[in-house]
Enzyme design. Structure first.
Site, PDB file in Angstrom:
ATOM      1  N   GLY A  63       0.832  -1.205   0.000  1.00 28.23           N
ATOM      2  CA  GLY A  63       0.000   0.000   0.000  1.00 28.23           C
ATOM      3  C   GLY A  63       0.861   1.247   0.000  1.00 28.23           C
ATOM      4  O   GLY A  63       1.817   1.359  -0.779  1.00 28.23           O
ATOM      5  N   ASP A  93      -2.728  -3.785  -9.759  1.00 24.77           N
ATOM      6  CA  ASP A  93      -2.723  -4.166 -11.183  1.00 24.77           C
ATOM      7  C   ASP A  93      -1.751  -3.272 -11.954  1.00 24.77           C
ATOM      8  O   ASP A  93      -1.041  -3.737 -12.847  1.00 24.77           O
ATOM      9  CB  ASP A  93      -4.129  -4.029 -11.778  1.00 24.77           C
ATOM     10  CG  ASP A  93      -5.173  -4.781 -10.960  1.00 24.77           C
ATOM     11  OD1 ASP A  93      -4.802  -5.768 -10.291  1.00 24.77           O
ATOM     12  OD2 ASP A  93      -6.351  -4.375 -10.980  1.00 24.77           O
TER      13      ASP A  93
END
Lengths: 311, 311
Positions: free
Chosen positions: B218, B248
């Site tokens: 993250g 992605d």
């Protein structure tokens, strides 16, 4: 044959999730899809009741094709006119944990003047051979507020009773065309007449052009006001279940009796009975036919003797 | 050409509502639909970055056709094999009042052995002329856990590096086939290796067969572990935005450098840079190319000198 117009049909999708938590991701455990929108629900109930019915609606896009495929699979006679815009989808999220029902409704596609003309033409072609015309649900963007009024006018000229179930400006404009029956719920009545009292509101709607008004009052049953007479009707025992589509079922019950030219108390009785039987159905447009047949006679219809009715 | 396989693609639909209130009805103010699923997002980012890409996926039903139409409209090269089951839809409900994002994900359709064979055959036909194979997202029902492992094996035999981004049993089985790169997030790593420590988990994944592991953390950036070396990478300033699809985008950034046979620190740098630039995109699969080009050099890549790395 009962003609049922749905100006703004939808593909109704119901997702069952373990629990709907805002801000989180839920995996759908089951998906249910069917053609929907108020008029489609009315036609589905009429078809279940064995009444010859034809559903008319403008449909477009992938979801419009799914609406057509679902109507065909259900054996429900329909004539869909193709539009360029995509038919809307309504998403119902059922939380299995607590039974909470959350709805997320897409806006309807714009229906052009030319596309709406196709619906008007279909009604014009068929209304003189119909027993009743039903106009139900919202008008999509692009259709003027008097869209249903034009259809009701065609029915009136052909001597065919028209039933109107919509809201807001479409309701107000539609009433002016003199439909045989209007079926607002308490909130729709208040929005258009400005009064929270159902009897006062129904009288106001008659003054605006509606010949008969049925106000659906949820578990409290229905109030009917016509020329010089009024009735209250209800079921002896409250039912628990799915109230989505109960108003559409009431319209179907009423249309069935109007087609048979039954007296108003019988029209009201069937509206209440079919509406009540729909609460036992799993989805909008479903009715428990056995319940309707069994309990139809038990519906309590009482005339209201009030000086105020005689307007 | 970078081959990107999405075993379980989706039509991603984003509804913006004034506020999502469980138990109430919300009218959708805007609808956004696009082809989605992890691999489709990866292919979309690669295409935006100018990399020759081919998206492979099994698709079916009305939403599967919309996936194909959207890829065609985006000019994204694709080869969809038709399946009998309907492609799933993911519904993202964005509450305008507070920015809360709620997801409701349909289950994927069952993909039969024969239908999956069509995907395997497409990879077999094309992999030897490809620079990289990417396998991304969940496996749909019907595809065995080693579905991606079979594709990775085809790539390995053709001398083509494979990148795997999935979770659970598909990740575990895929690792065993020896992909060049695996990109779990912290939770996916923990679920498969049983440890919450990214370095320990990455080493465990290498022991299970993965040649290089990038753990996305993250806002903390990424951890990379390969043969005898490890790096941490991050951006100098945290960005606020849409983190859906950031993983992605990281895979796309990494695949781009793998196709160029860049050294691992550069592969890692691009993964972090593209992922960071995707946070500024409106939807999963969007990247802010200017941000990526401008900030690519500013990504901090630090080698970790730890005895533990040398396993």
């Amino acid at each position: 044959m009962i003609l049922v117009v749905t100006a703004n049909p939808a593909l109704d999708v119901t997702y069952t999730v373990p629990a709907l938590i805002p801000g989180a991701m839920s995996r759908v455990s089951s998906v249910h899809r069917r053609a929907g929108g108020k008029g489609i629900n009315v036609a589905r109930v009429l078809h279940a009741l064995g009444a010859p019915t034809l559903a008319l609606a403008p449909c477009g896009g992938a979801d419009g094709r799914l609406v057509g495929a679902d109507l065909a699979a259900a054996g429900l006679p329909h004539e869909l006119s193709t539009i360029a815009g995509p038919t809307r989808r309504t998403v119902t999220i059922l939380s299995a944990a607590d039974g909470t029902v959350t709805l997320v409704n897409e806006p309807g596609p714009v229906v052009s003047a030319c596309e709406w003309d196709a619906v008007v033409s279909a009604v014009r072609r068929r209304v003189s051979r119909s027993s009743v015309l039903v106009c139900a649900g919202s008008l999509p963007p692009g259709v003027p507020a008097d869209g249903y009024a034009e259809l009701i006018d065609l029915a009136r000229r052909a001597g065919v009773p028209a039933v109107l179930d919509t809201s807001g400006a479409a309701l107000l404009a539609g009433i002016a065309a003199g439909p045989a029956l209007v079926k607002p719920n308490a909130e729709e009545l208040r929005a258009v007449t400005g009064t929270a009292d159902p009897l006062t509101g129904a009288l106001a709607m008659r003054a605006l052009g509606a010949r008969t008004v049925f106000v659906s009052l949820g578990a409290e049953g229905m109030l009917a006001v016509t020329d010089g007479a009024a009735w209250r009707a209800g079921v002896p025992r409250r039912l628990r279940g799915n109230t989505t589509g109960a108003g559409d079922a009431a319209v179907a019950g009423a249309a069935l009796e109007l087609a048979a030219r039954s007296p108003w108390p019988e029209v009201l009785r069937s509206a209440v009975s079919v509406s009540s039987a729909s609460v036992l159905g799993a989805y909008a447009g479903d009715v428990d036919l056995d319940h309707h047949r069994r309990e139809h006679g038990a519906v309590i219809v009482e005339e209201i003797h009030a000086a105020r009715v005689d307007v």
